[in-house]
Design an enzyme around this catalytic site. Structure first.
Site, PDB file in Angstrom:
ATOM      1  N   ASP A 143       0.832  -1.216   0.000  1.00 48.74           N
ATOM      2  CA  ASP A 143       0.000   0.000   0.000  1.00 48.74           C
ATOM      3  C   ASP A 143       0.858   1.254   0.000  1.00 48.74           C
ATOM      4  O   ASP A 143       0.660   2.177   0.801  1.00 48.74           O
ATOM      5  CB  ASP A 143      -0.948  -0.017   1.215  1.00 48.74           C
ATOM      6  CG  ASP A 143      -2.124   0.951   1.043  1.00 48.74           C
ATOM      7  OD1 ASP A 143      -2.845   1.184   2.032  1.00 48.74           O
ATOM      8  OD2 ASP A 143      -2.298   1.484  -0.072  1.00 48.74           O
ATOM      9  N   ASP A 170      -6.976  -9.642   4.598  1.00 48.77           N
ATOM     10  CA  ASP A 170      -8.215 -10.291   4.132  1.00 48.77           C
ATOM     11  C   ASP A 170      -9.444  -9.586   4.694  1.00 48.77           C
ATOM     12  O   ASP A 170     -10.435  -9.410   4.008  1.00 48.77           O
ATOM     13  CB  ASP A 170      -8.242 -11.761   4.591  1.00 48.77           C
ATOM     14  CG  ASP A 170      -7.166 -12.562   3.868  1.00 48.77           C
ATOM     15  OD1 ASP A 170      -6.624 -12.026   2.888  1.00 48.77           O
ATOM     16  OD2 ASP A 170      -6.869 -13.688   4.291  1.00 48.77           O
TER      17      ASP A 170
END
Ligand SMILES: O=C(NOCCO)c1ccn2cncc2c1Nc1ccc(C2CC2)cc1F
Ligand SMILES: [Mg+2]
Length: 339
Positions: A143, A170
């Site tokens: 990210d 997740d």
């Protein structure tokens, strides 16, 4: 000594952080300087800087907390310090180092654009941070973007919000759609991706910080010339050219990234080495894209890899603060800017 929970009895909410509530713990003792200094120390170093709200079963939450403990072994000058994590009231609280310069997306809102020599230092820090995560923890960041690169007044530049807990990744997959715009073409297409995807995100982030706006769809050379006609520390708002460009919806944007040519920097305003590094980070094909080791030997990296401390970054941060006091207030409320 060891901090016990009942030492911290009254919690006063201080304001919204991104993704959760940021609070300040106060001990239940008489109010005096010692108390205030302690509290200040606690606030600056140990208090939770981030709360991620998750509607998941306790077992999943415990697994996330367990996986985040790996951060205890994450020690690098290019990674934001970690002081602990705990689950409470439906959220995962992460206590980390306070970076008093905030994130680069917040800084970018205050200045027109970030000068090349500062971007050089940012490039060195990000590449060394990515290198550390891969060599010592065998993980990629996942990210990379301006809001996940933090700076402090000492001139240190560090990474945060990287994917150390697979379960947390997740559990939050669908919620952070906004970040997709820094995702590489292969990742947007659902193909296999790895560290090379972080390299793309770094390239895109550097172009955004160099131009002062998200670079897709790419600004025209006239737009960029106008940007350079304006003093970056002046009070003018961004030239009108930046107002009229079409802001694409997230899915149009993803299609553009996958189908159109990648953005690049004009040699008219940036050094050939910087332009070359960007071109090699933004190759759409992962086989053509530069990998981490190539970049660690790139002339642009080498130009800034020499000094260990960053007096020029520290000076520049002070300038940004002087220019716009409102940065300080923003910092108190949302140190981590956009999620
Ligand atoms: O916070 C996140 N995204 O931000 C979106 C919400 O604003 C995410 C996401 C996936 N993650 C998977 N594992 C961890 C994280 C993780 N948070 C995080 C990671 C590393 C640190 C290091 C101490 C510096 C702090 C963190 F808060
Ligand atoms: Mg973040």
């Amino acid at each position: 000594g060891e901090l016990k929970h009942d030492d911290l009895v009254n919690i006063c909410e201080l304001g919204q952080g991104n993704g959760g509530i940021v609070w300040k713990y106060c001990t239940f003792t008489n109010i005096d300087d010692h108390w205030c200094n302690w509290c200040q120390w606690f606030w600056n170093s140990l208090s939770p800087k981030k709360g991620i709200y998750l509607e998941v079963k306790p077992a999943v939450k415990n697994q996330i907390v367990r996986e985040l403990k790996v951060l205890d072994r994450c020690n690098s000058p290019y990674i934001v310090g970690f002081y602990g994590t705990f689950a409470a009231e439906g959220q995962i609280n992460i206590c980390m180092e306070y970076m008093d310069g905030g994130s680069l997306d917040l800084i970018l809102k205050k200045v027109m654009r970030i000068p090349e020599h500062i971007l050089g230092k940012i490039t060195v820090a990000v590449l060394r941070g990515l290198s550390y995560l891969r060599e010592h923890h065998r993980i990629m960041h996942r990210d990379i973007k301006p809001s996940n690169i933090l700076v402090n007044r000492q001139g240190e530049i560090k990474l945060c919000d990287f994917g150390v807990s697979a379960q947390l990744i997740d559990s939050t997959l669908q919620t952070f759609i906004g970040t997709r715009s820094y995702m590489s073409p292969e990742r947007l297409e659902g193909a296999h991706y790895g560290i090379m995807s972080d390299i793309w995100s770094l390239g895109l982030s550097l172009v955004e910080m160099a131009l002062g706006r998200y670079p897709i769809p790419p600004p025209s050379i006239e737009d960029i010339d106008r940007l350079f006609d304006v003093d970056p520390y002046g009070n003018q708002s961004r030239p009108e050219g930046y107002g009229c460009y079409k802001v694409l919806a997230i899915f149009e944007l993803m299609e553009w990234i996958v189908n159109e040519a990648p953005p690049s920097l004009p040699q008219k305003h940036f050094s050939p080495e910087f332009c070359d590094l960007i071109d090699r980070c933004l190759k759409k094909s992962t086989t053509e894209r530069a990998d981490l080791n190539t970049l660690l030997h790139h002339p642009f990296y080498k130009r800034y890899a020499t000094e260990s401390d960053n007096p020029d970054v520290s000076l520049w941060i002070e300038q940004v603060y002087q220019k716009d006091q409102s940065l300080t207030n923003d910092n108190k409320n949302s140190q981590y800017g956009r999620s």
